[in-house]
Write a protein that holds these residues in place. Structure first.
Motif, PDB file in Angstrom:
ATOM      1  N   ASN B 158       0.803  -1.219   0.000  1.00  0.00           N
ATOM      2  CA  ASN B 158       0.000   0.000   0.000  1.00  0.00           C
ATOM      3  C   ASN B 158       0.836   1.270   0.000  1.00  0.00           C
ATOM      4  OD1 ASN B 158      -2.671  -1.152   0.029  1.00  0.00           O
ATOM      5  ND2 ASN B 158      -2.126  -1.918   2.050  1.00  0.00           N
ATOM      6  N   GLY B 159       1.734   1.355  -0.943  1.00  0.00           N
ATOM      7  CA  GLY B 159       2.485   2.586  -1.096  1.00  0.00           C
ATOM      8  C   GLY B 159       3.636   2.687  -0.122  1.00  0.00           C
ATOM      9  N   PRO B 160       4.270   3.853  -0.099  1.00  0.00           N
ATOM     10  CA  PRO B 160       5.513   3.999   0.651  1.00  0.00           C
ATOM     11  C   PRO B 160       5.315   3.884   2.157  1.00  0.00           C
ATOM     12  CG  PRO B 160       4.777   6.128  -0.159  1.00  0.00           C
ATOM     13  CD  PRO B 160       3.896   5.095  -0.790  1.00  0.00           C
ATOM     14  N   ALA B 161       4.124   4.168   2.643  1.00  0.00           N
ATOM     15  CA  ALA B 161       3.898   4.112   4.081  1.00  0.00           C
ATOM     16  C   ALA B 161       3.177   2.831   4.476  1.00  0.00           C
ATOM     17  CB  ALA B 161       3.094   5.329   4.530  1.00  0.00           C
ATOM     18  N   SER B 162       3.249   1.867   3.594  1.00  0.00           N
ATOM     19  CA  SER B 162       2.574   0.597   3.834  1.00  0.00           C
ATOM     20  C   SER B 162       3.206  -0.151   4.997  1.00  0.00           C
ATOM     21  CB  SER B 162       2.712  -0.213   2.555  1.00  0.00           C
ATOM     22  OG  SER B 162       2.216  -1.485   2.718  1.00  0.00           O
ATOM     23  N   PRO B 203     -12.477  -2.093   3.977  1.00  0.00           N
ATOM     24  CA  PRO B 203     -11.387  -2.114   4.948  1.00  0.00           C
ATOM     25  C   PRO B 203     -10.888  -0.695   5.205  1.00  0.00           C
ATOM     26  CG  PRO B 203     -10.592  -2.844   2.811  1.00  0.00           C
ATOM     27  CD  PRO B 203     -12.079  -2.658   2.682  1.00  0.00           C
ATOM     28  N   SER B 204     -10.353  -0.471   6.380  1.00  0.00           N
ATOM     29  CA  SER B 204      -9.761   0.836   6.624  1.00  0.00           C
ATOM     30  C   SER B 204      -8.352   0.850   6.023  1.00  0.00           C
ATOM     31  CB  SER B 204      -9.737   1.125   8.123  1.00  0.00           C
ATOM     32  OG  SER B 204      -8.970   0.167   8.798  1.00  0.00           O
ATOM     33  N   GLN B 205      -7.784   2.029   5.998  1.00  0.00           N
ATOM     34  CA  GLN B 205      -6.471   2.164   5.370  1.00  0.00           C
ATOM     35  C   GLN B 205      -5.400   1.427   6.165  1.00  0.00           C
ATOM     36  OE1 GLN B 205      -6.628   6.398   5.566  1.00  0.00           O
ATOM     37  NE2 GLN B 205      -6.636   6.615   3.350  1.00  0.00           N
ATOM     38  N   ASP B 206      -4.413   0.946   5.430  1.00  0.00           N
ATOM     39  CA  ASP B 206      -3.233   0.359   6.054  1.00  0.00           C
ATOM     40  C   ASP B 206      -2.412   1.513   6.626  1.00  0.00           C
ATOM     41  OD1 ASP B 206      -0.710  -0.586   6.599  1.00  0.00           O
ATOM     42  OD2 ASP B 206      -0.564  -1.814   4.795  1.00  0.00           O
ATOM     43  N   MET B 207      -2.318   1.587   7.943  1.00  0.00           N
ATOM     44  CA  MET B 207      -1.682   2.742   8.567  1.00  0.00           C
ATOM     45  C   MET B 207      -0.186   2.540   8.801  1.00  0.00           C
ATOM     46  SD  MET B 207      -4.163   4.750   8.562  1.00  0.00           S
ATOM     47  CE  MET B 207      -3.662   6.150   9.538  1.00  0.00           C
ATOM     48  N   GLY B 208       0.409   1.590   8.091  1.00  0.00           N
ATOM     49  CA  GLY B 208       1.843   1.382   8.243  1.00  0.00           C
ATOM     50  C   GLY B 208       2.146   0.582   9.486  1.00  0.00           C
ATOM     51  N   ASN B 209       3.420   0.397   9.772  1.00  0.00           N
ATOM     52  CA  ASN B 209       3.767  -0.246  11.034  1.00  0.00           C
ATOM     53  C   ASN B 209       4.764   0.627  11.777  1.00  0.00           C
ATOM     54  OD1 ASN B 209       5.650  -1.007   9.032  1.00  0.00           O
ATOM     55  ND2 ASN B 209       6.409  -2.632  10.326  1.00  0.00           N
ATOM     56  N   GLY B 210       4.720   0.527  13.088  1.00  0.00           N
ATOM     57  CA  GLY B 210       5.497   1.429  13.933  1.00  0.00           C
ATOM     58  C   GLY B 210       6.983   1.399  13.632  1.00  0.00           C
ATOM     59  N   LEU B 211       7.475   0.215  13.310  1.00  0.00           N
ATOM     60  CA  LEU B 211       8.896   0.071  13.026  1.00  0.00           C
ATOM     61  C   LEU B 211       9.312   0.926  11.825  1.00  0.00           C
ATOM     62  CD1 LEU B 211      11.466  -1.488  13.761  1.00  0.00           C
ATOM     63  CD2 LEU B 211      10.643  -3.387  12.372  1.00  0.00           C
ATOM     64  N   GLY B 212       8.380   1.137  10.914  1.00  0.00           N
ATOM     65  CA  GLY B 212       8.661   1.919   9.718  1.00  0.00           C
ATOM     66  C   GLY B 212       8.989   3.373  10.005  1.00  0.00           C
ATOM     67  N   ASP B 213       8.742   3.808  11.238  1.00  0.00           N
ATOM     68  CA  ASP B 213       9.093   5.188  11.590  1.00  0.00           C
ATOM     69  C   ASP B 213      10.602   5.389  11.721  1.00  0.00           C
ATOM     70  OD1 ASP B 213       6.477   5.976  11.657  1.00  0.00           O
ATOM     71  OD2 ASP B 213       6.286   5.954  13.841  1.00  0.00           O
ATOM     72  N   LEU B 214      11.315   4.306  11.931  1.00  0.00           N
ATOM     73  CA  LEU B 214      12.749   4.463  12.189  1.00  0.00           C
ATOM     74  C   LEU B 214      13.516   4.833  10.923  1.00  0.00           C
ATOM     75  CD1 LEU B 214      13.707   1.512  14.539  1.00  0.00           C
ATOM     76  CD2 LEU B 214      13.262   3.893  15.142  1.00  0.00           C
ATOM     77  N   ASN B 215      14.589   5.550  11.128  1.00  0.00           N
ATOM     78  CA  ASN B 215      15.504   5.856  10.044  1.00  0.00           C
ATOM     79  C   ASN B 215      16.547   4.743   9.986  1.00  0.00           C
ATOM     80  OD1 ASN B 215      17.456   6.864   8.360  1.00  0.00           O
ATOM     81  ND2 ASN B 215      18.182   8.406   9.820  1.00  0.00           N
ATOM     82  N   PRO B 216      16.578   3.971   8.917  1.00  0.00           N
ATOM     83  CA  PRO B 216      17.517   2.843   8.876  1.00  0.00           C
ATOM     84  C   PRO B 216      18.969   3.277   9.075  1.00  0.00           C
ATOM     85  CG  PRO B 216      15.959   2.720   7.046  1.00  0.00           C
ATOM     86  CD  PRO B 216      15.748   4.047   7.708  1.00  0.00           C
ATOM     87  N   ASP B 217      19.288   4.505   8.695  1.00  0.00           N
ATOM     88  CA  ASP B 217      20.667   4.977   8.837  1.00  0.00           C
ATOM     89  C   ASP B 217      21.119   5.072  10.288  1.00  0.00           C
ATOM     90  OD1 ASP B 217      21.535   5.319   6.223  1.00  0.00           O
ATOM     91  OD2 ASP B 217      20.400   7.192   6.023  1.00  0.00           O
ATOM     92  N   ASN B 368      13.555  12.447  10.745  1.00  0.00           N
ATOM     93  CA  ASN B 368      14.090  11.807  11.944  1.00  0.00           C
ATOM     94  C   ASN B 368      15.233  12.657  12.485  1.00  0.00           C
ATOM     95  OD1 ASN B 368      13.072   9.577  10.122  1.00  0.00           O
ATOM     96  ND2 ASN B 368      13.429   8.438  11.982  1.00  0.00           N
ATOM     97  N   LEU B 369      15.190  12.927  13.758  1.00  0.00           N
ATOM     98  CA  LEU B 369      16.288  13.625  14.415  1.00  0.00           C
ATOM     99  C   LEU B 369      16.707  12.776  15.602  1.00  0.00           C
ATOM    100  CD1 LEU B 369      14.728  17.209  14.532  1.00  0.00           C
ATOM    101  CD2 LEU B 369      16.439  16.378  12.914  1.00  0.00           C
ATOM    102  N   THR B 370      17.983  12.533  15.698  1.00  0.00           N
ATOM    103  CA  THR B 370      18.458  11.678  16.778  1.00  0.00           C
ATOM    104  C   THR B 370      19.706  12.278  17.400  1.00  0.00           C
ATOM    105  OG1 THR B 370      17.690   9.698  15.682  1.00  0.00           O
ATOM    106  CG2 THR B 370      19.361   9.384  17.342  1.00  0.00           C
ATOM    107  N   THR B 371      19.763  12.193  18.693  1.00  0.00           N
ATOM    108  CA  THR B 371      21.017  12.502  19.371  1.00  0.00           C
ATOM    109  C   THR B 371      21.246  11.453  20.431  1.00  0.00           C
ATOM    110  OG1 THR B 371      20.839  14.865  19.038  1.00  0.00           O
ATOM    111  CG2 THR B 371      22.226  14.144  20.843  1.00  0.00           C
ATOM    112  N   ARG B 372      22.438  10.921  20.429  1.00  0.00           N
ATOM    113  CA  ARG B 372      22.773   9.966  21.475  1.00  0.00           C
ATOM    114  C   ARG B 372      24.159  10.306  21.995  1.00  0.00           C
ATOM    115  NH1 ARG B 372      22.914   3.335  21.161  1.00  0.00           N
ATOM    116  NH2 ARG B 372      23.250   3.038  23.379  1.00  0.00           N
ATOM    117  N   ALA B 373      24.233  10.464  23.281  1.00  0.00           N
ATOM    118  CA  ALA B 373      25.512  10.820  23.899  1.00  0.00           C
ATOM    119  C   ALA B 373      25.857   9.783  24.944  1.00  0.00           C
ATOM    120  CB  ALA B 373      25.425  12.198  24.542  1.00  0.00           C
ATOM    121  N   ILE B 392      10.693  11.751  15.689  1.00  0.00           N
ATOM    122  CA  ILE B 392      10.262  11.315  14.363  1.00  0.00           C
ATOM    123  C   ILE B 392       8.972  12.035  14.018  1.00  0.00           C
ATOM    124  CG2 ILE B 392       9.513   9.352  12.966  1.00  0.00           C
ATOM    125  CD1 ILE B 392      10.965   7.680  15.352  1.00  0.00           C
ATOM    126  N   ASN B 393       8.960  12.591  12.864  1.00  0.00           N
ATOM    127  CA  ASN B 393       7.711  13.182  12.386  1.00  0.00           C
ATOM    128  C   ASN B 393       7.411  12.528  11.049  1.00  0.00           C
ATOM    129  OD1 ASN B 393       6.773  15.591  10.367  1.00  0.00           O
ATOM    130  ND2 ASN B 393       5.649  15.554  12.268  1.00  0.00           N
TER     131      ASN B 393
END
Lengths: 638, 1042
Positions: B158-162, B203-217, B368-373, B392-393
């Motif tokens: 279902n597209g890029p946010a599937s 059916p309602s829309q496929d709202m993606g999965n939570g893991l997909g919010d992460l930036n693979p980098d 995605n914005l990340t800071t880890r110290a 993450i937005n």
């Protein structure tokens, strides 16, 4: 080391305190849920009645696409050709009607619990009787659609299924007990309670009338299969004289625009609500009222002479059906017509009529009236302007004739239901006075003890219906008419002479324009007295009841047809075999059979998967395979 | 409970036999040069003496030396030993380089504890961040496909946010999503998946999965803990395994440590349903511009009057290609990764993704914005803090709608008559603002929908964690950690006026918020050679988890003022729905491991959970596990034997574990709801589900044995596992007859058994450090899922399906059996016509036994195979991966729909639609059969096949073998030689090219990808119906490091 151990022990102790589970009970309570002592029976009655009013989602599926078609009111299709839709049936069974029953049962349970605990209010016992009457109706609606249902459900366990007979015996007994138990002296404490009954505002006398009328309806259902039970129940219900007698007594619920439970059942704009061939054949010529008396002068020019069949166009209008009007396009308005026809349905092209319905509003389907008949190479053989014409067609598979015919399926070419029935501006009628009278008339014909003669009841039923449709001015002339409609039935109670088997009619060859005459043959409704009787009292009563019930009670017209084979329903066209109605063949389409009509809805597909035991029991009680062609217990059998 | 705690404390006591000494101290950290992860257990010895220490879990050491002139020797199995002269330094950090001829590696296990792989008694597989990012998949879940044995990634289309669904070792639960727990840096992350409603029609829309919010980098490694043993420490949420994600931390970098990376991608349809292109719109061979069917005349260039009244020359169009005309993806990433001071390392990154998918109107944006110290401080750097903030937005627009309805654009176009050009509807409205379309009923112009049926969902999400760690002694450390996953999703949908069925528009708006907070502590002790050659380690931890979510949404219904999108602009009063859910789980857990001489390891774990969702009596539940590892090669070596030259390493392992799942909140007591009808009057109703106060937690029991071997100087590695798990006491909402008063009841029931074998083989086929290298790997898994029992008197459980077609779990059968109607056939084996289809008198097939249901297949694959290859030559690397699913069946609703509409390629044979004389028999009056001679038109035939016995026709006709083999990914990377960069300030320049879904080698669904399942959020994945086609994509990446 000891220090470390001590420290660790200390931390552990802290954590144990921190880990306390004391709030867990509180956390696990749903903040928006109500407990049993926060609800009242009238909330549930209101939910259940509101639900059964049907929101547009289920109304479109159950009322319009199933009942209206199979009840013969609107153009045939879907279930009339044997095709049930599992999604619609599942929605209706699993999500809607079972929840109306669930809510009414929950309300009764709340009332029972309060009565038992001694905390019931004064009116609670009466509310309980109201709920039982209402429950009886929903159970009958469900059983009339599917067949066996449980009478002892809603106990939190998978219920036992009861045969249709047991269901009917149960609801008849419920209605008897509940109507007798109603305390008519009771007055309600305040207006707040009244608002929670959209039908009668908890006027218990009205509920009693409804209960009795409903009992008459359901008793009559057993007339063919269990005549003595039918008679005793009917006589018991009618004896008090407290049944729905005037329009004020009608069980009718006000529709509200928009999209809610109270929105009109026929409001979805993509439902074309075209006149059915069955109803059209009943109304043409019935009562002998000239169309000119009913229609405004601007339309008189379109009225055709009597005994005229229209344009014969058999290359495009299939005759592979026993619809007596098949093969013709009627290029004008009929000389005489049941006057209610013009109130219920509107003439194509008559855009000046404020009740002309032009749904769907996003398209021009309803306002384009000129359409073509095509030849083999897409060439136009004939253009037809269907403005101010009056036609209705059998469903089925029209094959290549249908493909070349751009007229017969086009909404703008057919009479369609009037605006007022489609825009949430009326009350949805669940039971009207005319039905009481037609039931009494039928009982009288059967020789049962009823408080008036059959003729009086019959004519009062017609009168109430004429009043409803605003054509009372034509009533006296109508009641004495001995004119036959297209299926050979007349109005007058005293006129039971059968029509001649054929009658000479004129027509025009639609392709050449040549005039001709033909010998019109009344259809043989072989499911009623072998097709030999077309104008007896019962046929008259059911014909009138059918027209009066339009458009609110298609479930009842379907049931009457299943019970009696009346009135005449044409077979669908079979230019090609019908995939889901294989019983009709090229060899038998001129006869009728219960096998040619949908008799019920198939249970939803998740029922056998989810509840195999209950399903097996339901099918066993049904007494035949779980498909749309297995007749219910009280219906004509194959 | 106190007893259990004391028991664990006692273990610590046993271990506390060493004291502390104090002299001149050198300290530092020993890391793996490749991963920059600290190496635990590295031996640090003052050369020439017996003074020595080992590094802790994070690679830290502290050694007392008597002379500042000493030399320290750092040695660790699998790595090249290094010697470093102290020369007066007090801090010495060391990067050890893996010795390819050596064997041991360190992996992250449950609770983030690093362990030597050889010591593990269960299967753990790890994927490095680079391997995840080289495919450039937007959703990191997809990147796992083929890389891990025993994993099935069901990728929504279902597209890029599937959404993508991850199943480890088969489905164990009858309900729920059967997905592993996702843990990011020690904190669970909500991996909600797919659509809430998987109804066939709406059916309602496929709202993606939570893991997909992460930036693979941002990911350093993903560690998959497959079995219950590996995951047991996570207790009740780990019944389906755990995926541990470790994000990057700062590390020593040459130069500034800044990396900028830009990726652009192009997306197009991967495969398309096979469509005929020679017969026009119409029916019965006659052209009809108002039909949704392609049963019209043969296209010969004739002129017809089209839907718009214009003359038009008939031809065929490839509407799918012109509608799905390519998507464009851009991804920019800027990161900073550096050891900024001796004590502090920092990783920060910003990543922006914009995917304008090939589905018109469908978009995804993600920031995605990340800071880890990570900071080490205090005496001997004994204190460590690790703080991470990830923001993450995401904003997804117009997620596609599926199912049998007018808003399903793919459904509309796939069934569009082939002679109708969808391109002419790009101009979506007429001069009156009404939708342009060729018919007025029950159909919607998909271009109109893309512009006027708008939906967006935007999510702000924070993943937070912070920990403080203190090394109490060199063998005992403690850690306190807190973290949260917090997000709010805002949904809005607007329907503009002008569509069929709606004149004024519709509007809805909703907000969902979610928060999960975790607080935990962990004490860790470890010591080798405690008594003789026995060593051991132990941990004790506790966790408090609180999760709550709130939901509020409103719908206006039909609007009064057209296109004014306000909840109060409805014909009816707005309908509001509200909900709030809260739960808590408290846990205590511990592990205890003993080893003998570093080659026999035995691990015990135990966890006790207290869940707020169960009754007081059943709230507390304990899950133990035991696992063992025996490194027989090391034993042989230590015993002085020589290993055969071909054998480098060998280990066998075994484990037994139990874990379980608890209940959702509010499912113990029955209650009522209060509502308000359209007239403003009170209504009430009951729950759909009958609750049960006596429910207990689910119990999953799992056994596993495995073998790990490396051969030929580590050139060949094999890891094999056999497992068996039984999910018992499942918490099932067992369907009830709706006339019972409920539609389901909660019970504990069932025993679902999964047995399977997983094999991973890795080989360095060519190993030439200066020249060409070729590494290849195969992941193979097979899983058999059987239903040992269901609930009392229940023999089947419906997982999904529609009409006659059901996907069932059958007692005594297996999970995911596909049942439906089949052709009537001659069943008498003695008949000469045995097996032939029985036709009716008109030459058409019928359904057997009047539409009775039969078993038609099973959705479970027989095996999953991934085959990866990587070639490197100097600065160039090239890799590709084949991915195969072998066996199992699927019902293809898309094929059904295309056959019904006359679009399917099978409806035309040799360019013609000659009458079909079906190869079958007709029963004769004498009880026998005669061969059919009656020909029927293809339209009749396909109507019979697709309409008889139900809305999905005779189901058998569209059951297909779901086997498919594809070239999943090809990637090519080039690193510019550092000599070329000179003094430009650039440290590293990389160019990459990656292509996904490159080539379908085998697929049996006539151009429908078996991966485009109906919905990822059901367990009925053997059912496919008009989901958007899968896509293939090509990405170009440029990465610059400064």
């Amino acid at each position: 080391m000891r220090k470390i151990l001590n420290k660790t022990g200390f931390v552990g102790g802290m954590l144990l305190a921190f880990f306390s589970c004391s709030e867990f009970e509180e956390i696990n309570i749903d903040p928006v849920a109500a407990s049993g002592d926060q609800v009242q029976i009238e909330y549930f009655i209101n939910s259940s009645i509101g639900g059964a009013q049907m929101d547009p989602h289920i109304a479109e599926r159950a009322f319009v696409l199933y009942w209206d078609r199979v009840g013969g009111m609107t153009r045939s299709g879907g279930l009339t050709t044997g095709t049930a839709n599992d999604d619609w049936s599942s929605d209706y069974y699993n999500r809607y009607i079972s929840s109306w029953l669930r809510n009414i049962n929950a309300g009764i349970k709340i009332a029972d619990d309060q009565i038992e605990a001694g905390i019931a209010r004064e009116q609670t016992p009466n509310l309980r009787q109201v709920a039982r009457i209402w429950r009886a109706y929903i159970m009958s609606e469900m059983s009339d659609n599917f067949g066996p249902i449980p009478v002892d459900g809603f106990k939190g366990v998978n219920p036992e299924y009861s045969s249709v007979k047991d269901v009917y015996y149960y609801v008849l007994e419920e209605l008897k007990e509940a109507t007798e138990a109603l305390d008519l002296e009771m007055t309600n404490p305040d207006d707040a309670l009244k608002k929670l009954d959209p039908a009668y505002g908890y006027d218990y006398a009205q509920w009693k009338k409804y209960g009795n009328s409903l009992r008459m309806r359901l008793a009559m259902r057993l007339s063919e299969v269990d005549p003595s039970k039918a008679q005793s129940e009917f006589e018991s219900a009618v004896a008090s004289g407290e049944f729905i007698k005037t329009s004020d007594d009608n069980f009718a619920i006000e529709e509200v625009p928009g999209y809610s439970d109270y929105t009109g059942v026929m409001t979805r704009e993509w439902n074309m609500m075209e006149l059915s061939a069955s109803l059209n054949n009943l109304m043409i010529g019935l009562g002998g009222i000239p169309s000119a008396d009913v229609l405004s002068a601007d339309k008189h020019d379109y009225i055709k002479p009597a005994n005229y069949m229209g344009l014969k166009l058999t290359d495009h209008f299939s005759t592979k059906t026993n619809d007596p009007s098949a093969g013709f396009f009627f290029d004008g308005l009929h000389q005489t017509m049941d006057p209610r026809a013009y109130d219920l349905f509107k003439i194509p092209g008559d855009f000046k009529d404020p009740e002309f319905n032009s749904y769907p509003s996003w398209a021009e389907d309803a306002i384009i009236t000129k359409r073509n008949l095509l030849g083999a190479t897409d060439n136009v053989v004939k253009e037809i302007d269907a403005a101010f014409t009056w036609n209705a067609y059998a469903g089925g598979d029209w094959g290549t004739k249908g493909v070349k015919n751009k007229v017969y399926g086009w909404p703008g070419t057919m009479p369609r239901m009037a605006n007022k029935y489609r825009n949430s501006s009326k009350d949805r009628i669940f039971f009207a006075s005319w039905e009481s009278y037609f039931l009494v008339a039928e009982a009288a014909v059967k020789g049962w003890t009823v408080p008036m003669t059959g003729k009086v009841a019959y004519e009062q039923g017609i009168a109430d219906s004429f009043t409803y449709n605003g054509v009372s001015g034509e009533l006296s002339e109508y009641l004495t008419s001995e004119d036959y409609n297209r299926v050979g039935t007349s109005v007058s109670w005293g006129h039971i002479a059968e029509p001649a088997s054929t009658v000479t009619m004129t027509y025009k060859d639609g392709y050449t324009g040549a005039a001709g005459t033909m010998s019109y043959k009344y259809p043989e409704n072989t499911v009623y007295k072998n097709g030999n009787v077309k104008n007896d009292l019962l046929t008259k009563i059911i014909t009138q009841k059918f027209i009066a019930q339009t458009p609110w009670l298609p479930l009842e017209t379907w049931s009457d047809h299943r019970r009696l084979g009346l009135p005449f329903f044409e077979n669908p066209v079979i230019e090609n075999p019908l995939n889901n109605l294989p019983a009709i063949t090229q060899g038998n389409y001129m006869t009728n059979s219960p096998k040619f009509y949908a008799q019920r809805l198939k249970y939803p597909s998740n029922f056998p998967s989810n509840i195999p035991g209950g399903y097996a029991q339901a099918v066993e009680k049904l007494g035949g395979p779980d498909n749309v062609f297995t007749p219910l217990w009280w219906a004509q059998q194959n | 409970m106190t007893k259990k705690v004391l028991k664990l404390l006692f273990v610590f006591g046993i271990l506390c036999t060493y004291g502390m000494q104090a002299q001149t101290t050198v300290n530092g950290v020993v890391v793996d040069a490749a991963s920059s992860l600290g190496l635990p257990g590295v031996s640090v010895v003052v050369k020439g003496t017996s003074t020595g220490v080992t590094t802790d879990f994070d690679g830290n050491y502290s050694i007392d030396i008597s002379s500042t002139e000493s030399t320290l020797q750092f040695s660790y199995v699998g790595f090249t030993t290094q010697e470093i002269a102290v020369n007066g330094k007090s801090v010495i950090n060391v990067s050890l380089i893996e010795d390819v001829s050596q064997l041991d590696e360190v992996v992250i296990t449950a609770l983030g504890i690093k362990r030597e792989r050889k010591s593990l008694g269960y299967a753990v597989q790890e994927v490095k961040g680079e391997a995840l990012t080289e495919t450039r998949e937007t959703n990191v879940a997809n990147a796992l496909s083929g890389k891990i044995s025993g994993i099935q990634v069901i990728k929504g289309s279902n597209g890029p946010a599937s959404s993508s669904k991850i199943v480890l070792r088969g489905n164990s639960s009858l309900t729920g999503d059967n997905q592993p727990l996702i843990v990011v840096d020690g904190i669970p992350m909500d991996n909600f998946t797919g659509a809430d409603n998987t109804d066939f029609f709406n059916p309602s829309q496929d709202m993606g999965n939570g893991l997909g919010d992460l930036n693979p980098d941002d990911i350093e490694t993903m560690t998959v803990l497959k079995g219950a043993s590996a995951a047991a420490l996570y207790g009740s949420r780990a019944g389906n395994g755990v995926i541990l994600i470790t994000t990057k931390t700062g590390k020593v970098r040459k130069g500034l440590g800044i990396t900028f990376s830009a990726t652009t991608g192009y997306e197009r349809l991967f495969i398309k349903p096979d469509s005929q292109n020679s017969f026009a719109q119409g029916t019965e061979g006659i052209f009809d511009s108002k039909r949704k069917l392609s049963w019209g005349p043969k296209i010969t260039g004739q002129t017809v009057t089209n839907w718009n009244g214009e003359q038009e020359t008939l031809r065929a169009y490839d509407n799918l290609s012109s509608f799905y005309n390519g998507g464009f993806n851009q991804n920019y990433s800027l990161s900073f990764q550096q050891q900024v001071t001796d004590g502090t390392s920092l990783y920060t990154s910003a990543n922006y993704l914009n995917d304008d998918s090939n589905i018109p109107g469908t978009t995804l944006e993600r920031l995605n914005l990340t800071t880890r110290a990570v900071t080490k401080f205090g005496e001997d750097n004994r204190w460590t803090t690790d703080v991470k903030v990830q923001f993450i937005n995401t904003k997804a627009g117009n997620r596609p709608l599926n199912g049998y309805n007018n808003s399903n654009a793919f459904g509309t176009i796939a069934r569009l008559p082939v002679s109708l050009d969808v391109d002419q509807f790009r101009n979506t409205t007429d001069q009156f603002g009404k939708m342009r379309w060729f018919i007025s009923e029950n159909s919607e112009n998909p271009y109109w929908s893309a512009e006027n049926r708008l939906s967006t969902d935007a999510r702000d999400r924070f993943l937070l964690n912070g920990s403080v760690k203190y090394d109490i002694t060199d063998w005992l450390s403690s850690e306190v950690k807190a973290g949260a996953d917090i997000y709010t999703t805002t949904n809005e949908s607007k329907l503009y006026s002008g569509s069929p069925g709606n004149n004024t528009g519709r509007y809805s708006f909703g907000k969902d918020s979610f928060i999960e907070k975790n607080f935990s502590f962990l004490l860790m002790a470890s010591q080798d050679d405690i008594i003789g050659k026995f060593g051991g380690s132990a941990t004790l931890g506790g966790n408090i988890m609180g999760r709550s979510s709130d939901h509020m949404s409103g719908t206006s219904g039909d609007l009064v003022v057209p296109n004014l999108f306000s909840l109060n602009n409805g014909v009816n009063k707005p309908s509001i729905s509200q909900g709030s859910v809260e739960r808590r789980t408290n846990s205590i857990y511990g592990t205890f491991q003993i080893n003998y001489d570093g080659f026999i390891f035995v691990d015990f774990t135990g966890r006790n959970d207290w869940s707020s969702t169960l009754s007081v009596e059943n709230r507390s539940f304990f899950y133990p596990s035991i696992s063992t590892s025996f490194v027989f090669t090391e034993m042989l070596t230590k015993a002085g034997s020589d290993l055969p030259s071909w054998l480098t390493f060998g280990k066998i392992r075994a484990s037994y574990a139990t874990v379980g799942n608890d209940l959702s909140p509010y499912q113990l007591r029955n209650s009522y709801y209060i509502g308000n009808d359209e007239n403003g009057n009170t209504t009430a109703g009951t729950n759909n589900t009958l609750f049960n106060p006596d429910l207990v937690s689910e119990l999953i029991k799992s056994k596993e044995v495995g073998f790990e071997g490396r051969f030929f100087q580590n050139r060949l590695g094999i890891d094999a596992a056999w497992y068996k798990s039984n999910a018992t006491n499942q918490l099932i909402a067992l369907p009830l007859d709706p006339l019972s008063g409920y539609t389901s009841k909660m019970v504990n029931a069932g025993d679902v058994q999964n047995t399977g074998v997983e094999v991973s083989i890795n080989a360095k086929i060519i190993n030439n450090e200066e020249g060409l290298n070729w590494e290849a790997g195969i992941n193979y898994s097979t899983n058999k899922n059987t239903i040992e029992s269901l609930a009392e008197d229940v023999t089947q459980f419906r997982l999904g399906g529609f009409d006659n077609l059901s996907v069932l779990a059958i007692e005594g059968g297996s999970y995911g059996e596909i049942w439906g109607t089949k052709y009537a056939r001659v069943e008498d084996a003695t008949s000469a016509d045995f097996g032939k289809i029985i036709l009716d008198g008109t030459g058409l097939p019928t359904a057997a036994n009047g539409g009775e249901k039969f078993k038609l297949g099973n959705q479970q694959p027989k095996a999953m195979v991934g085959f990866t290859n990587n070639f490197t030559y100097k600065n160039v690397s090239f890799g590709f991966m084949f991915d195969a699913r072998i066996g199992g069946e699927i019902f293809s609703g898309t094929n059904h729909a295309l056959q019904e509409s006359g679009n399917a390629a099978v409806t035309v044979v040799n360019g013609e639609r000659a009458d079909i004389v079906v190869d079958g028999v007709v029963s004769n009056d004498s009880g026998g059969y005669t061969a059919n001679t009656v020909g029927v038109s293809p339209q009749r035939y396909w109507e019979a096949v697709t309409l008889r016995s139900g809305n999905l026709g005779i189901n058998e006709a569209n059951i297909y073998d779901a086997t498919n083999v594809r070239l999943r990914n090809v990637n090519l990377n080039y690193t510019i030689p550092s000599a070329w960069l000179g003094n430009s300030g650039l440290q590293n320049v990389k160019l990459g090219l990656s292509a996904n879904n490159v080539w379908m080698l085998k697929n049996n669904l006539n151009g429908v990808d078996a991966e485009s399942v109906f919905a990822t959020s059901t367990n009925a994945t053997g059912f496919e119906y008009l989901s958007p086609p899968t896509t293939s994509s090509v990405f170009l990446n440029l990465s610059l490091s400064f």
